[in-house]
Design an enzyme around this catalytic site. Structure first.
Site, PDB file in Angstrom:
ATOM      1  N   THR A 108       0.831  -1.210   0.000  1.00  0.00           N
ATOM      2  CA  THR A 108       0.000   0.000   0.000  1.00  0.00           C
ATOM      3  C   THR A 108       0.864   1.258   0.000  1.00  0.00           C
ATOM      4  N   GLY A 147       3.254  -2.959   8.529  1.00  0.00           N
ATOM      5  CA  GLY A 147       3.392  -3.233   9.961  1.00  0.00           C
ATOM      6  C   GLY A 147       4.848  -3.476  10.330  1.00  0.00           C
ATOM      7  N   GLU A 390      -5.844  -5.916   4.189  1.00  0.00           N
ATOM      8  CA  GLU A 390      -5.834  -7.119   3.355  1.00  0.00           C
ATOM      9  C   GLU A 390      -6.965  -7.095   2.347  1.00  0.00           C
TER      10      GLU A 390
HETATM   11  C1  LIG Z   1       5.650 -19.118   7.480  1.00  0.00           C
HETATM   12  C2  LIG Z   1       5.100 -18.676   8.780  1.00  0.00           C
HETATM   13  C3  LIG Z   1       3.617 -18.708   8.717  1.00  0.00           C
HETATM   14  C4  LIG Z   1       3.043 -18.093   9.933  1.00  0.00           C
HETATM   15  C5  LIG Z   1       1.568 -18.009   9.803  1.00  0.00           C
HETATM   16  C6  LIG Z   1       1.050 -16.938  10.697  1.00  0.00           C
HETATM   17  C7  LIG Z   1      -0.431 -16.883  10.602  1.00  0.00           C
HETATM   18  C8  LIG Z   1      -1.000 -16.008  11.689  1.00  0.00           C
HETATM   19  C9  LIG Z   1      -2.331 -16.519  12.030  1.00  0.00           C
HETATM   20  C10 LIG Z   1      -3.299 -15.744  12.485  1.00  0.00           C
HETATM   21  C11 LIG Z   1      -3.103 -14.290  12.655  1.00  0.00           C
HETATM   22  C12 LIG Z   1      -3.841 -13.558  11.600  1.00  0.00           C
HETATM   23  C13 LIG Z   1      -3.585 -12.138  11.797  1.00  0.00           C
HETATM   24  C14 LIG Z   1      -4.077 -11.372  10.626  1.00  0.00           C
HETATM   25  C15 LIG Z   1      -3.476  -9.999  10.649  1.00  0.00           C
HETATM   26  C16 LIG Z   1      -3.226  -9.570   9.259  1.00  0.00           C
HETATM   27  C17 LIG Z   1      -2.477  -8.275   9.215  1.00  0.00           C
HETATM   28  C18 LIG Z   1      -2.421  -7.849   7.795  1.00  0.00           C
HETATM   29  C19 LIG Z   1      -1.829  -6.502   7.698  1.00  0.00           C
HETATM   30  C20 LIG Z   1      -2.306  -5.901   6.410  1.00  0.00           C
HETATM   31  C21 LIG Z   1      -1.628  -6.111   5.263  1.00  0.00           C
HETATM   32  C22 LIG Z   1      -2.165  -5.507   4.059  1.00  0.00           C
HETATM   33  O1  LIG Z   1      -3.184  -4.857   4.045  1.00  0.00           O
HETATM   34  S1  LIG Z   1      -1.245  -5.858   2.658  1.00  0.00           S
HETATM   35  C23 LIG Z   1      -2.082  -4.986   1.393  1.00  0.00           C
HETATM   36  C24 LIG Z   1      -3.418  -5.619   1.063  1.00  0.00           C
HETATM   37  N1  LIG Z   1      -3.954  -4.987  -0.109  1.00  0.00           N
HETATM   38  C25 LIG Z   1      -4.951  -5.530  -0.825  1.00  0.00           C
HETATM   39  O2  LIG Z   1      -5.534  -6.551  -0.491  1.00  0.00           O
HETATM   40  C26 LIG Z   1      -5.293  -4.809  -2.098  1.00  0.00           C
HETATM   41  C27 LIG Z   1      -6.703  -5.135  -2.574  1.00  0.00           C
HETATM   42  N2  LIG Z   1      -6.780  -5.059  -4.029  1.00  0.00           N
HETATM   43  C28 LIG Z   1      -6.605  -6.185  -4.804  1.00  0.00           C
HETATM   44  O3  LIG Z   1      -6.405  -7.296  -4.336  1.00  0.00           O
HETATM   45  C29 LIG Z   1      -6.703  -5.995  -6.297  1.00  0.00           C
HETATM   46  O4  LIG Z   1      -6.493  -4.639  -6.622  1.00  0.00           O
HETATM   47  C30 LIG Z   1      -8.088  -6.405  -6.866  1.00  0.00           C
HETATM   48  C31 LIG Z   1      -8.264  -7.892  -6.680  1.00  0.00           C
HETATM   49  C32 LIG Z   1      -9.179  -5.648  -6.148  1.00  0.00           C
HETATM   50  C33 LIG Z   1      -8.138  -6.062  -8.328  1.00  0.00           C
HETATM   51  O5  LIG Z   1      -6.924  -6.528  -8.869  1.00  0.00           O
HETATM   52  P1  LIG Z   1      -6.636  -6.286 -10.418  1.00  0.00           P
HETATM   53  O6  LIG Z   1      -5.256  -6.697 -10.742  1.00  0.00           O
HETATM   54  O7  LIG Z   1      -7.046  -4.885 -10.736  1.00  0.00           O
HETATM   55  O8  LIG Z   1      -7.583  -7.338 -11.070  1.00  0.00           O
HETATM   56  P2  LIG Z   1      -8.828  -7.087 -11.997  1.00  0.00           P
HETATM   57  O9  LIG Z   1      -8.478  -6.235 -13.150  1.00  0.00           O
HETATM   58  O10 LIG Z   1      -9.981  -6.678 -11.131  1.00  0.00           O
HETATM   59  O11 LIG Z   1      -9.049  -8.572 -12.559  1.00  0.00           O
HETATM   60  C34 LIG Z   1      -9.526  -9.423 -11.633  1.00  0.00           C
HETATM   61  C35 LIG Z   1      -9.071 -10.778 -12.174  1.00  0.00           C
HETATM   62  O12 LIG Z   1      -7.923 -11.124 -11.429  1.00  0.00           O
HETATM   63  C36 LIG Z   1      -8.223 -12.213 -10.588  1.00  0.00           C
HETATM   64  N3  LIG Z   1      -7.584 -11.959  -9.297  1.00  0.00           N
HETATM   65  C37 LIG Z   1      -7.528 -10.784  -8.641  1.00  0.00           C
HETATM   66  N4  LIG Z   1      -6.859 -10.943  -7.486  1.00  0.00           N
HETATM   67  C38 LIG Z   1      -6.492 -12.249  -7.429  1.00  0.00           C
HETATM   68  C39 LIG Z   1      -5.783 -13.039  -6.473  1.00  0.00           C
HETATM   69  N5  LIG Z   1      -5.334 -12.511  -5.319  1.00  0.00           N
HETATM   70  N6  LIG Z   1      -5.582 -14.342  -6.740  1.00  0.00           N
HETATM   71  C40 LIG Z   1      -6.060 -14.865  -7.885  1.00  0.00           C
HETATM   72  N7  LIG Z   1      -6.756 -14.197  -8.841  1.00  0.00           N
HETATM   73  C41 LIG Z   1      -6.956 -12.896  -8.597  1.00  0.00           C
HETATM   74  C42 LIG Z   1      -9.730 -12.187 -10.474  1.00  0.00           C
HETATM   75  O13 LIG Z   1     -10.219 -13.461 -10.131  1.00  0.00           O
HETATM   76  C43 LIG Z   1     -10.130 -11.776 -11.870  1.00  0.00           C
HETATM   77  O14 LIG Z   1     -10.019 -12.880 -12.722  1.00  0.00           O
HETATM   78  P3  LIG Z   1     -10.915 -12.951 -14.052  1.00  0.00           P
HETATM   79  O15 LIG Z   1     -12.305 -12.571 -13.644  1.00  0.00           O
HETATM   80  O16 LIG Z   1     -10.320 -11.964 -15.000  1.00  0.00           O
HETATM   81  O17 LIG Z   1     -10.808 -14.371 -14.481  1.00  0.00           O
HETATM   82  C1  LIG Z   2      -4.440  -1.567  10.588  1.00  0.00           C
HETATM   83  C2  LIG Z   2      -3.952  -1.619   9.157  1.00  0.00           C
HETATM   84  C3  LIG Z   2      -2.786  -2.320   8.857  1.00  0.00           C
HETATM   85  C4  LIG Z   2      -2.318  -2.352   7.541  1.00  0.00           C
HETATM   86  N1  LIG Z   2      -1.147  -3.019   7.261  1.00  0.00           N
HETATM   87  C5  LIG Z   2      -0.662  -3.006   5.997  1.00  0.00           C
HETATM   88  C6  LIG Z   2       0.590  -3.646   5.695  1.00  0.00           C
HETATM   89  O1  LIG Z   2       1.230  -4.222   6.564  1.00  0.00           O
HETATM   90  N2  LIG Z   2       1.052  -3.602   4.418  1.00  0.00           N
HETATM   91  C7  LIG Z   2       0.351  -2.980   3.408  1.00  0.00           C
HETATM   92  O2  LIG Z   2       0.812  -2.975   2.269  1.00  0.00           O
HETATM   93  N3  LIG Z   2      -0.854  -2.371   3.663  1.00  0.00           N
HETATM   94  C8  LIG Z   2      -1.359  -2.371   4.927  1.00  0.00           C
HETATM   95  N4  LIG Z   2      -2.555  -1.755   5.201  1.00  0.00           N
HETATM   96  C9  LIG Z   2      -3.228  -0.974   4.135  1.00  0.00           C
HETATM   97  C10 LIG Z   2      -4.484  -1.668   3.634  1.00  0.00           C
HETATM   98  O3  LIG Z   2      -4.168  -2.757   2.823  1.00  0.00           O
HETATM   99  C11 LIG Z   2      -5.299  -0.605   2.845  1.00  0.00           C
HETATM  100  O4  LIG Z   2      -5.755   0.355   3.768  1.00  0.00           O
HETATM  101  C12 LIG Z   2      -6.489  -1.231   2.121  1.00  0.00           C
HETATM  102  O5  LIG Z   2      -6.027  -2.038   1.053  1.00  0.00           O
HETATM  103  C13 LIG Z   2      -7.443  -0.158   1.573  1.00  0.00           C
HETATM  104  O6  LIG Z   2      -6.747   0.742   0.730  1.00  0.00           O
HETATM  105  P1  LIG Z   2      -6.805   2.322   1.042  1.00  0.00           P
HETATM  106  O7  LIG Z   2      -6.631   2.511   2.503  1.00  0.00           O
HETATM  107  O8  LIG Z   2      -5.879   3.010   0.118  1.00  0.00           O
HETATM  108  O9  LIG Z   2      -8.304   2.723   0.684  1.00  0.00           O
HETATM  109  P2  LIG Z   2      -8.831   2.974  -0.813  1.00  0.00           P
HETATM  110  O10 LIG Z   2      -8.389   1.897  -1.708  1.00  0.00           O
HETATM  111  O11 LIG Z   2      -8.556   4.379  -1.164  1.00  0.00           O
HETATM  112  O12 LIG Z   2     -10.405   2.805  -0.575  1.00  0.00           O
HETATM  113  C14 LIG Z   2     -11.092   3.812   0.191  1.00  0.00           C
HETATM  114  C15 LIG Z   2     -12.561   3.521   0.046  1.00  0.00           C
HETATM  115  O13 LIG Z   2     -12.936   3.713  -1.310  1.00  0.00           O
HETATM  116  C16 LIG Z   2     -13.939   2.760  -1.693  1.00  0.00           C
HETATM  117  N5  LIG Z   2     -13.433   2.020  -2.864  1.00  0.00           N
HETATM  118  C17 LIG Z   2     -12.151   1.905  -3.271  1.00  0.00           C
HETATM  119  N6  LIG Z   2     -12.066   1.171  -4.403  1.00  0.00           N
HETATM  120  C18 LIG Z   2     -13.345   0.827  -4.733  1.00  0.00           C
HETATM  121  C19 LIG Z   2     -13.934   0.067  -5.802  1.00  0.00           C
HETATM  122  N7  LIG Z   2     -13.187  -0.497  -6.773  1.00  0.00           N
HETATM  123  N8  LIG Z   2     -15.283  -0.083  -5.805  1.00  0.00           N
HETATM  124  C20 LIG Z   2     -16.029   0.448  -4.805  1.00  0.00           C
HETATM  125  N9  LIG Z   2     -15.539   1.196  -3.774  1.00  0.00           N
HETATM  126  C21 LIG Z   2     -14.221   1.371  -3.752  1.00  0.00           C
HETATM  127  C22 LIG Z   2     -14.158   1.855  -0.493  1.00  0.00           C
HETATM  128  O14 LIG Z   2     -15.254   2.338   0.247  1.00  0.00           O
HETATM  129  C23 LIG Z   2     -12.896   2.060   0.336  1.00  0.00           C
HETATM  130  O15 LIG Z   2     -13.124   1.879   1.734  1.00  0.00           O
HETATM  131  C24 LIG Z   2      -3.042  -1.691   6.510  1.00  0.00           C
HETATM  132  C25 LIG Z   2      -4.221  -0.996   6.810  1.00  0.00           C
HETATM  133  C26 LIG Z   2      -4.678  -0.964   8.128  1.00  0.00           C
HETATM  134  C27 LIG Z   2      -5.936  -0.219   8.445  1.00  0.00           C
END
Ligand SMILES: CCCCCCCC/C=C\CCCCCCCCC/C=C/C(=O)SCCNC(=O)CCNC(=O)[C@H](O)C(C)(C)COP(=O)(O)OP(=O)(O)OC[C@H]1O[C@@H](n2cnc3c(N)ncnc32)[C@H](O)[C@@H]1OP(=O)(O)O
Ligand SMILES: Cc1cc2nc3c(=O)[nH]c(=O)nc-3n(C[C@H](O)[C@H](O)[C@H](O)COP(=O)(O)OP(=O)(O)OC[C@H]3O[C@@H](n4cnc5c(N)ncnc54)[C@H](O)[C@@H]3O)c2cc1C
Length: 615
Positions: A108, A147, A390
């Site tokens: 992110t 994180g 996530e």
């Molecule tokens: C080894 C040690 C192990 C230890 C284990 C420890 C476990 C601990 C256990 C319990 C504790 C749990 C504690 C949990 C805490 C978690 C903390 C997390 C901290 C946070 C981290 C983050 O936030 S990281 C950042 C996360 N960000 C996101 O998730 C971004 C979200 N956006 C997206 O994923 C993509 O932008 C989106 C999917 C929305 C769109 O992607 P895009 O490329 O634009 O695709 P699109 O054009 O829409 O086409 C969709 C197309 O692609 C396929 N697809 C999309 N994503 C996936 C995927 N991930 N996998 C497979 N396929 C995917 C989708 O199906 C579509 O396919 P078609 O329709 O075209 O066929």
């Molecule tokens: C506690 C915490 C820990 C995190 N840890 C990590 C980390 O370790 N590593 C990391 O990489 N990231 C991390 N993140 C970031 C997290 O993955 C992002 O906040 C999340 O993916 C959302 O992206 P954004 O915050 O940019 O919101 P945006 O993507 O800007 O979205 C904002 C709002 O816009 C709307 N929106 C956006 N896109 C669409 C759409 N296509 N259609 C409809 N509505 C839409 C939704 O209402 C959304 O809530 C963390 C976030 C939090 C809160």
């Protein structure tokens, strides 16, 4: 070995400063994760027990508001396992397992979280030096949120747009050292720090990261799926989304995490409701337990049922995740879209429902539920974050919808994958000719609703599984929970059922009666059902939910720990004599105390000895 509570003995976390909280988090984390490392050294490791141990630690009283080391286990190591080739795994995994390096996961950016194809950080290949040049072209390109990155991690998985031979090939992952392993100072070309205080998870040390033409070896691109050869030739992956694998893994483990938090919250609220007496059912009678009110049962019992439903679902999802990953290793990508859709759906549904249920548990405890000492506000802060990280829930549900619409469009031309096979049956008009107020009847109704509005329902497999493995007595109670969960949601989603199924008004009325009967049937077992979660007081950390029921004594004991009760007057930044409140808030926001020095002193005191295996 550090003593259990060497620092800030007796002062609850709520009264520590931002900096003291960080020191507390590091100290507790190195003690806790030394256990995880010992499991690794003794060969007692498997991804399953790591999932349970790390998950249990992160939700425990020791790391109650998260950990600066959490991302190391939850995303840094899984990303190496999922996206590094064998040579890279041999180089990096041993050091990650024994924590001689601490990692984070930076995807992110300030400007982009959801739309990851729009990320701005660039990784441009320089064939002359066989290096990638990492750069943050704008402020919005700064990584924001990872994180542990603020002051803790010295390595990081960075997701960036890959450029080679003048062409952009989209986002790819790189392993990057961000701090010196000896001094912990940020390396030249790296701008790094923490993002400041948040609603919750304030022990996670979320950070920001900017690159100024920062060079890394070509071999630091994770090359299991796609590669860049020495001359800059790009070799693409078998499937463009294999690079998204780390996110799928975390979405799956988040479902387990929600089970932990929901079980905790409903245990606290149900036990308190058995202790709390308020108002009389009949004048002159003794005040009754609030657990006897149907309204209180309505608030709480569906959360008990949901905790069991989510646990069964999490286990089923974990099996599916492992099945599909084994197929991926053999080159079979057929079920990848289904796994992605399932992980998106269940992460979104379980986090949203858990956040709503935890808030409802808090509201069910009156004023005492609003006390930090109840542990309910802290739990809410933890679970509500999961609706965003996530993958923001709205966006993930849209991914599921996209998969279901595609499945429906191919209903007659393509074999259905297991979790959507029901769509074939539900498609047949004769499928739902009548309505019955049974568990099976409700599930069938939702399948028809799902069919008609392409919403997934996943409950029926667990019911069959359950009837094979439990005693008759337990089966009766668990079936009551299944009945409760189904009738609750049938009543909650009545508009859909009325629109798409032949349910009659009379059947709705009997459904309502059946729901209330189920609440009554469950009441005698309510406390036993939460006791069955077997959560020790040390895990709950709650004045309201302790096993012995000494609610009021504990509330008073905790209140007396407040420093405000220790002294008559308190200097407070908000109440400073000069009244410069807003200027002070802005000064604080711009320079979090943790950013005041390049290396926080906890590195040399705790982290370095831990990473050198000296703790
Ligand atoms: C080894 C040690 C192990 C230890 C284990 C420890 C476990 C601990 C256990 C319990 C504790 C749990 C504690 C949990 C805490 C978690 C903390 C997390 C901290 C946070 C981290 C983050 O936030 S990281 C950042 C996360 N960000 C996101 O998730 C971004 C979200 N956006 C997206 O994923 C993509 O932008 C989106 C999917 C929305 C769109 O992607 P895009 O490329 O634009 O695709 P699109 O054009 O829409 O086409 C969709 C197309 O692609 C396929 N697809 C999309 N994503 C996936 C995927 N991930 N996998 C497979 N396929 C995917 C989708 O199906 C579509 O396919 P078609 O329709 O075209 O066929
Ligand atoms: C506690 C915490 C820990 C995190 N840890 C990590 C980390 O370790 N590593 C990391 O990489 N990231 C991390 N993140 C970031 C997290 O993955 C992002 O906040 C999340 O993916 C959302 O992206 P954004 O915050 O940019 O919101 P945006 O993507 O800007 O979205 C904002 C709002 O816009 C709307 N929106 C956006 N896109 C669409 C759409 N296509 N259609 C409809 N509505 C839409 C939704 O209402 C959304 O809530 C963390 C976030 C939090 C809160």
């Amino acid at each position: 070995m550090l003593s259990k509570r060497e620092v800030f003995d007796g002062v609850p976390e709520e009264y520590l400063s931002h900096k003291e909280r960080y020191e507390n988090a590091i100290r507790n984390s190195v003690v806790a994760f030394s256990l995880v490392r010992k499991m690794q050294e003794e060969g007692k490791t498997s991804i399953n027990n790591y999932r349970d141990v790390v998950g249990g630690l992160l939700g425990s009283s020791v790391l109650r508001d998260g950990s600066p080391l959490g991302l190391h286990y939850i995303m840094f190591m899984p990303a190496i396992l999922n996206q590094a080739n064998e040579e890279q795994q041999e180089k990096w995994l041993p050091r990650a397992w024994n924590c001689s390096i601490i990692g984070s996961y930076a995807q992110t950016e300030l400007g982009h979280g959801t739309f990851i194809r729009g990320l701005e950080t660039t990784a441009t290949y320089d064939a002359a030096t066989k290096q990638f040049v990492l750069h943050s072209p704008t402020l919005t390109a700064y990584k924001w949120w990872p994180g542990g990155l603020g002051q803790t991690a010295n390595y990081c998985i960075v997701v960036a747009q890959l450029y080679t031979k003048g062409q952009c090939h989209g986002i790819h992952s790189f392993i990057i050292q961000v701090r010196d392993e000896e001094t912990h100072m940020p390396l030249p070309g790296i701008k790094i720090g923490e993002i400041g205080a948040k609603l919750g998870l304030n022990a996670v040390n979320n950070g920001f990261l900017g690159f100024d033409n920062y060079r890394i070896p070509r071999t630091n691109m994770l090359m299991k799926h796609a590669q860049v050869l020495e001359d800059g030739t790009y070799v693409k992956s078998r499937h463009s989304k294999l690079n998204y694998g780390a996110m799928v893994f975390v979405r799956v483990v988040i479902v387990f995490d929600m089970v932990n938090y929901l079980s905790k919250a409903v245990t606290i609220a149900t036990r308190f409701s058995a202790v709390r007496r308020q108002c009389q059912l009949k004048a002159g009678e003794t005040e009754c337990q609030i657990l006897d009110y149907v309204t209180q049962q309505h608030k709480l019992f569906v959360s008990i049922a949901a905790a069991h439903a989510f646990r069964i679902t999490a286990n089923k999802l974990w099996l599916t995740f492992n099945e599909v990953n084994e197929q991926l290793v053999e080159g079979n990508l057929q079920r990848l879209p289904e796994l992605h859709a399932l992980a998106c759906c269940l992460k979104a549904v379980t986090t949203a429902d858990t956040a709503a249920c935890v808030e409802r548990c808090r509201l069910a405890c009156g004023g005492h539920g609003y006390m930090m000492s109840s542990s309910l506000p802290l739990t809410y802060g933890l679970v509500t974050a999961a609706c965003t990280y996530e993958g923001e829930n709205t966006v993930l549900l849209l991914q599921t919808a996209r998969f279901l619409v595609k499945t429906y469009q191919q209903l007659d031309s393509k074999a259905l994958t297991p979790t959507v096979a029901y769509l074939k049956t539900a498609a047949a008009e004769r499928f739902c000719v009548g309505w019955s107020n049974t568990t099976e009847g409700i599930i069938r109704g939702f399948q028809v609703v799902a069919m008609r509005v392409i919403i997934m329902s996943t409950f029926n497999e667990e019911v069959q599984e359950m009837s094979r493995t439990v005693s008759p007595q337990l089966k009766e109670v668990l079936h009551q929970l299944v009945d409760l969960y189904c009738t609750y949601w049938a009543l909650e989603k009545l508009s859909d059922l009325l629109l798409y199924t032949p349910i009659s008004q009379k059947e709705v009325e009997s459904l309502r009666l059946r729901y209330e009967e189920t609440l009554t049937n469950l009441r005698p077992n309510a406390v036993g059902l939460v006791d069955a979660f077997d959560l020790r007081d040390e895990m709950l950390q709650s004045t309201l939910g302790s096993y012995d029921g000494r609610v009021y004594e504990r509330l008073m004991e905790e209140a007396m720990k407040s420093p405000l009760n220790a002294e008559p007057m308190l200097q407070s930044t908000l109440g400073s004599y000069d009244g410069r409140v807003y200027e002070r808030l802005m000064e604080e926001a711009m320079k979090s105390p943790l950013n005041a020095e390049p290396v926080n002193y906890t590195f040399h005191k705790y982290l370095k000895p831990f990473m050198q295996g000296k703790l």
